[in-house]
Design an enzyme around this catalytic site. Structure first.
Site, mmCIF file in Angstrom:
data_model
loop_
_atom_site.group_PDB
_atom_site.id
_atom_site.type_symbol
_atom_site.label_atom_id
_atom_site.label_comp_id
_atom_site.label_asym_id
_atom_site.label_seq_id
_atom_site.Cartn_x
_atom_site.Cartn_y
_atom_site.Cartn_z
ATOM 1 N N ALA A 186 -32.179 42.068 3.881
ATOM 2 C CA ALA A 186 -31.612 40.905 3.196
ATOM 3 C C ALA A 186 -32.387 40.627 1.917
ATOM 4 O O ALA A 186 -33.277 41.387 1.539
ATOM 5 C CB ALA A 186 -31.658 39.694 4.117
ATOM 6 N N ASN A 187 -32.054 39.559 1.217
ATOM 7 C CA ASN A 187 -32.823 39.124 0.051
ATOM 8 C C ASN A 187 -32.852 37.602 0.026
ATOM 9 O O ASN A 187 -32.242 36.941 0.865
ATOM 10 C CB ASN A 187 -32.239 39.716 -1.245
ATOM 11 C CG ASN A 187 -30.835 39.237 -1.507
ATOM 12 O OD1 ASN A 187 -30.594 38.053 -1.709
ATOM 13 N ND2 ASN A 187 -29.880 40.157 -1.461
ATOM 14 N N ARG A 188 -33.569 37.038 -0.952
ATOM 15 C CA ARG A 188 -33.868 35.606 -0.957
ATOM 16 C C ARG A 188 -32.811 34.730 -1.619
ATOM 17 O O ARG A 188 -33.050 33.553 -1.852
ATOM 18 C CB ARG A 188 -35.198 35.355 -1.652
ATOM 19 C CG ARG A 188 -36.374 35.927 -0.926
ATOM 20 C CD ARG A 188 -37.667 35.456 -1.565
ATOM 21 N NE ARG A 188 -38.814 36.182 -1.050
ATOM 22 C CZ ARG A 188 -39.384 35.914 0.128
ATOM 23 N NH1 ARG A 188 -38.932 34.939 0.880
ATOM 24 N NH2 ARG A 188 -40.407 36.639 0.527
ATOM 25 N N ALA B 157 -25.982 38.098 -4.777
ATOM 26 C CA ALA B 157 -27.076 39.064 -4.846
ATOM 27 C C ALA B 157 -26.780 40.145 -3.818
ATOM 28 O O ALA B 157 -27.301 40.133 -2.696
ATOM 29 C CB ALA B 157 -28.404 38.383 -4.557
#
Ligand code: CTP
Ligand code: CA
Length: 220
Positions: free
Chosen positions: A33-35, A99
């Site tokens: 995942a990402n932030r 994103a």
């Protein structure tokens, strides 16, 4: 000048907005995942709807409430997001704020990976489809396709290169050298074929309103 209060210059226009991160499964209980918080994309969906657009918001996994008057489609992975965008066509306007994870694990394990005491699990990556680039070349391409680019350095140069590479109309270049991801304010530059506009530091809600106003000018 922004449209007068209560004006609906985008009435009758369809918009698709992506927001949030994607989750790329490793096995049934783990993911990459990402932030991304999803806040900027949700704010843009809300701002477009406030100007009268019929908005489909394709949201990656975030805990935000759905904006009012927006059709929300929840997805997990980049491939699900691509399908949901495709299903939202035809549209007049596309704003790809998500994103999207650049890579996924090539083969998702069908059962939970276990420590076997010896070897580490090898994670082979595969590149995800580029939803923005595909949409820019789509035979049902929306009239206005807007991308986002989060950059930490040479922000405008990288964004201009992305504009050309992806074939979209505008790139909103987001300077993430400070504490932006997940924060309330954004510093952005609007990069178009006509040049570069530097916007001041603004709350994400205000970036959204300005962008929606610009979109209304272009598409109304
Ligand atoms: N994007 C997309 N699908 C992907 C990757 C990115 O639709 N698989 C979109 C994003 O939603 C954004 C734009 O492309 O609108 C730019 O994303 P960014 O991550 O900045 O660009 P990349 O081409 O992935 O380049 P890099 O991450 O290497 O800077
Ligand atoms: Ca990327």
């Amino acid at each position: 000048l922004p449209p007068p209060e209560g004006a609906r210059p985008l009435a009758g226009k369809r918009a698709v907005v992506t927001a949030g991160p994607t989750h790329e499964p490793i096995d049934p209980v783990r993911y990459i995942a990402n932030r991304s918080s999803g806040r900027q994309g949700f704010a843009i969906a809300e701002a477009l709807a406030a100007l009268g657009a019929d908005v489909t918001l394709v949201a990656g996994p975030v805990t935000l409430p759905a904006p009012r008057n927006v059709r929300r489609i929840d997805v997990e992975s980049a491939r699900e997001m691509r399908q949901a965008v495709e299903d939202a066509l035809p549209a007049d306007i596309a704003v790809m704020v998500a994103a999207v994870a650049d890579w996924r694990v090539a083969e998702e394990a069908p059962t939970k990976l276990k420590k076997d005491g010896a070897s580490l699990p090898p994670l082979t990556l595969a590149e995800n489809p580029d939803i923005l680039a595909e949409l820019s070349m789509h035979d049902r391409r929306p009239r206005l396709v807007v991308g986002f680019a989060a950059e930490t350095d040479n922000v405008v140069d990288h964004a201009s290169a992305k504009l050309a590479r992806k074939g979209c109309d505008w790139i909103v270049a987001n300077d993430v050298s400070g504490d932006v991801m997940g924060g309330a304010d954004n510093r952005v530059h609007l990069v178009t074929a006509g040049g570069v506009e530097d916007w001041p530091d603004l709350p994400k809600s205000e970036v959204a309103r300005r962008l929606a106003d610009r979109i209304a000018k272009e598409c109304a």
